[in-house]
Design a protein around this motif. Structure first.
Motif, mmCIF file in Angstrom:
data_model
loop_
_atom_site.group_PDB
_atom_site.id
_atom_site.type_symbol
_atom_site.label_atom_id
_atom_site.label_comp_id
_atom_site.label_asym_id
_atom_site.label_seq_id
_atom_site.Cartn_x
_atom_site.Cartn_y
_atom_site.Cartn_z
ATOM 1 N N ASP A 1 -60.475 59.431 -26.875
ATOM 2 C CA ASP A 1 -60.003 58.536 -27.935
ATOM 3 C C ASP A 1 -59.505 57.225 -27.320
ATOM 4 O OD1 ASP A 1 -58.513 61.107 -30.114
ATOM 5 O OD2 ASP A 1 -60.581 60.384 -29.854
ATOM 6 N N ASP A 2 -58.765 57.342 -26.198
ATOM 7 C CA ASP A 2 -58.288 56.129 -25.514
ATOM 8 C C ASP A 2 -59.475 55.295 -25.061
ATOM 9 O OD1 ASP A 2 -55.503 57.819 -23.819
ATOM 10 O OD2 ASP A 2 -55.782 57.111 -25.899
ATOM 11 N N VAL B 1 -59.989 65.100 -25.014
ATOM 12 C CA VAL B 1 -60.317 64.366 -26.245
ATOM 13 C C VAL B 1 -59.348 63.195 -26.443
ATOM 14 C CG1 VAL B 1 -60.368 64.528 -28.752
ATOM 15 C CG2 VAL B 1 -61.447 66.293 -27.385
ATOM 16 N N TYR B 2 -58.072 63.412 -26.103
ATOM 17 C CA TYR B 2 -57.130 62.291 -26.187
ATOM 18 C C TYR B 2 -57.610 61.149 -25.292
ATOM 19 C CZ TYR B 2 -53.586 65.230 -28.517
ATOM 20 O OH TYR B 2 -52.895 66.043 -29.392
ATOM 21 N N ARG B 3 -58.079 61.494 -24.080
ATOM 22 C CA ARG B 3 -58.570 60.458 -23.143
ATOM 23 C C ARG B 3 -59.798 59.770 -23.730
ATOM 24 N NH1 ARG B 3 -54.551 61.959 -21.123
ATOM 25 N NH2 ARG B 3 -53.932 60.351 -22.579
ATOM 26 N N PHE C 1 -58.793 71.537 -35.046
ATOM 27 C CA PHE C 1 -59.129 70.341 -34.295
ATOM 28 C C PHE C 1 -59.052 69.067 -35.134
ATOM 29 C CE2 PHE C 1 -60.633 68.473 -30.519
ATOM 30 C CZ PHE C 1 -61.462 67.423 -30.881
ATOM 31 N N ARG D 1 -51.146 63.852 -32.553
ATOM 32 C CA ARG D 1 -50.766 63.059 -31.380
ATOM 33 C C ARG D 1 -49.955 61.837 -31.791
ATOM 34 N NH1 ARG D 1 -55.098 59.730 -27.797
ATOM 35 N NH2 ARG D 1 -53.840 59.430 -25.910
ATOM 36 N N HIS E 1 -56.115 66.656 -34.665
ATOM 37 C CA HIS E 1 -55.638 66.247 -33.340
ATOM 38 C C HIS E 1 -55.144 64.811 -33.269
ATOM 39 C CE1 HIS E 1 -59.682 64.507 -32.553
ATOM 40 N NE2 HIS E 1 -59.062 63.803 -31.631
ATOM 41 N N GLN E 2 -55.805 63.872 -33.984
ATOM 42 C CA GLN E 2 -55.344 62.486 -33.873
ATOM 43 C C GLN E 2 -53.999 62.292 -34.564
ATOM 44 O OE1 GLN E 2 -58.521 59.989 -35.221
ATOM 45 N NE2 GLN E 2 -59.473 59.947 -33.181
#
Lengths: 343, 99
Positions: free
Chosen positions: A128-129, A124-126, B24, B31, B27-28
């Motif tokens: 978002d990127d 999910v981080y990827r 969840f 991070r 999460h942003q």
């Protein structure tokens, strides 16, 4: 009291009491001999019964010995199969080992949950990127659109200038027209690119939702499961301890039975001694018989003497009473269950 | 879904506090609290206000640990009993200092 069989002693019963000492002694001796005979019979019976009973007891105790030994073997086998230190492993019933294995499997499962979550969140981080990068493309498209817009305006201005230039500006006007077309085409392509990127962002968002669901697992089910399994193991271990303790006590009891049985078998050796004693007692009755015979002879050698009539009558009565008693009151010859009577 | 992520950067320690559900939806923010913050000596995840954790929280904590190690340590502090039980079955007490 059993009825006596018709006997030939009837004649004796009706004869008069002894008149002389010699006659009294003879009558007395006869009575004593009858008693001695009865004693002999009954001792013989006793020895038979004793032999039979002891033989049965001996067989019983030996059976008991054998069964107790195999019982101890079975218990020892159970104890072995429960203990961790025994070999071979194939036969081992180790609750502890089973518990450890299951615990390890549960742990692997929980670790897997954490790993899947980590990978999902990383993904999910990827995403978002990626979304950010797509937004950058949007921005570029907007920049390109601006340029196309300015190009169009320039082309329009050029057309106007060409018109001012008259005939010499005609070819220039054509070129300006082509540039206007190109600018318009560029904008149309940009719009299409914009649409594609919007679609891509939509797809990417769907993917993010799917992964979000995969990453968000409620852990309380796993937690409750693990706690329940822990409880079960504690119960199983408690049961295993109880089983081991009970088997120890069973072994103790079996040992005591074996000991008591061995003692009983030893005690049965009394048969020899008892037989000897009984044999010796019967021997003594034979001796008494001979003593009586000798006494009779001694009395008979003396001149006849009158006897006290009262004493003689008493003796007669005693002899009669004993004569009618059953010489064989106990019919049993063995201790077999069918023959046991209450008498 | 009243989840807050509060960040405190001082003395080379970054403290991330989760208030509400740690799931969840965080999460942003989670991070952002440590990426691009430079190196810290210690990261402290304060769960004093956390009443619920699901597996995505485990994933986020693991990624924080990846970011921090091997230079810095990650500590999880002020766990409530329910949260602590979840960290224990996930064996996190062997990966983090849990208190």
């Amino acid at each position: 009291m059993n009825a006596s069989p018709p006997d030939t002693d009837a004649a004796h019963r009706t004869s008069p009491p002894a008149a002389t000492v010699g006659q009294a002694v003879a009558a007395s001796d006869a009575a004593v001999r009858r008693e001695l005979e009865a004693i002999g019979l009954q001792v013989g019976q006793a020895r038979e019964l004793l032999a039979d009973a002891i033989a049965r007891l001996g067989r019983s105790f030996h059976t008991l010995e054998g069964e107790t030994a195999s019982q101890k073997e079975m218990i020892a086998g159970l104890i072995d199969s429960l203990s961790d230190s025994s070999t071979p492993a194939a036969n081992r019933v180790s609750i502890r080992a089973f518990a450890a294995e299951t615990s390890a499997v549960l742990q692997q499962f929980t670790d897997l949950l954490a790993t899947v979550s980590r990978q999902s969140v990383r993904t999910v981080y990827r995403i978002d990127d990626m979304t950010q990068e797509l937004d950058s493309v949007f921005k570029l498209v907007a920049d390109v659109n601006e340029i196309a817009e300015e190009t169009f305006i320039l082309a329009v201005n050029a057309t106007i200038e060409a018109a001012h230039a008259g005939a010499s500006g005609r070819s220039f006007s054509v070129i300006a027209g082509n540039v206007r077309e190109l600018a318009k085409k560029t904008q149309r392509f940009n719009d299409q690119i914009g649409d594609q990127i919007t679609k891509a962002k939509g797809t990417v968002n769907e993917v993010r939702h799917i992964i979000a669901e995969m990453a968000s697992r409620d852990l309380n089910v796993a937690l409750a499961g693990k706690e329940r399994v822990q409880q079960m193991f504690e119960q199983l271990e408690g049961f295993e301890r109880f089983l081991a303790a009970t088997l120890e006590r069973a072994t103790g009891a079996a040992n005591k039975i074996a000991g008591a049985t061995a003692e009983a078998i030893t005690a049965l050796q009394c048969e020899d001694i008892i037989n000897q004693l009984l044999g010796s007692a019967v021997g003594r009755t034979g001796h008494i018989d001979r003593l009586l015979a000798s006494l009779e002879k001694t009395i008979a050698s003396r001149p006849p003497e009158a006897v006290n009539p009262q004493a003689s009558a008493e003796l007669q009565a005693l002899a009669d009473a004993r004569r009618s008693a059953d010489p064989d009151p106990v019919q049993q010859r063995s201790m077999s269950p069918g023959e046991v009577e209450l008498f | 879904m009243n989840t807050e992520v509060r960040v405190d950067k001082s003395h080379r320690t970054i403290t991330i506090a989760i208030v509400g559900r740690f799931d969840f939806s965080c999460h942003q923010a989670f991070r952002r609290s440590y990426e691009g913050a430079g190196e810290a000596e210690e990261y402290v995840v304060d769960l004093g206000g956390t009443d619920y954790m699901d597996s995505s929280a485990l994933g986020m904590l693991l990624l924080l640990r990846e970011h921090a190690e091997p230079r810095s340590k990650v500590r999880i502090a002020n766990c409530r009993p329910a949260v602590r039980r979840i960290l224990e079955i996930a064996n996190f007490h062997t990966l983090f200092a849990v208190s």
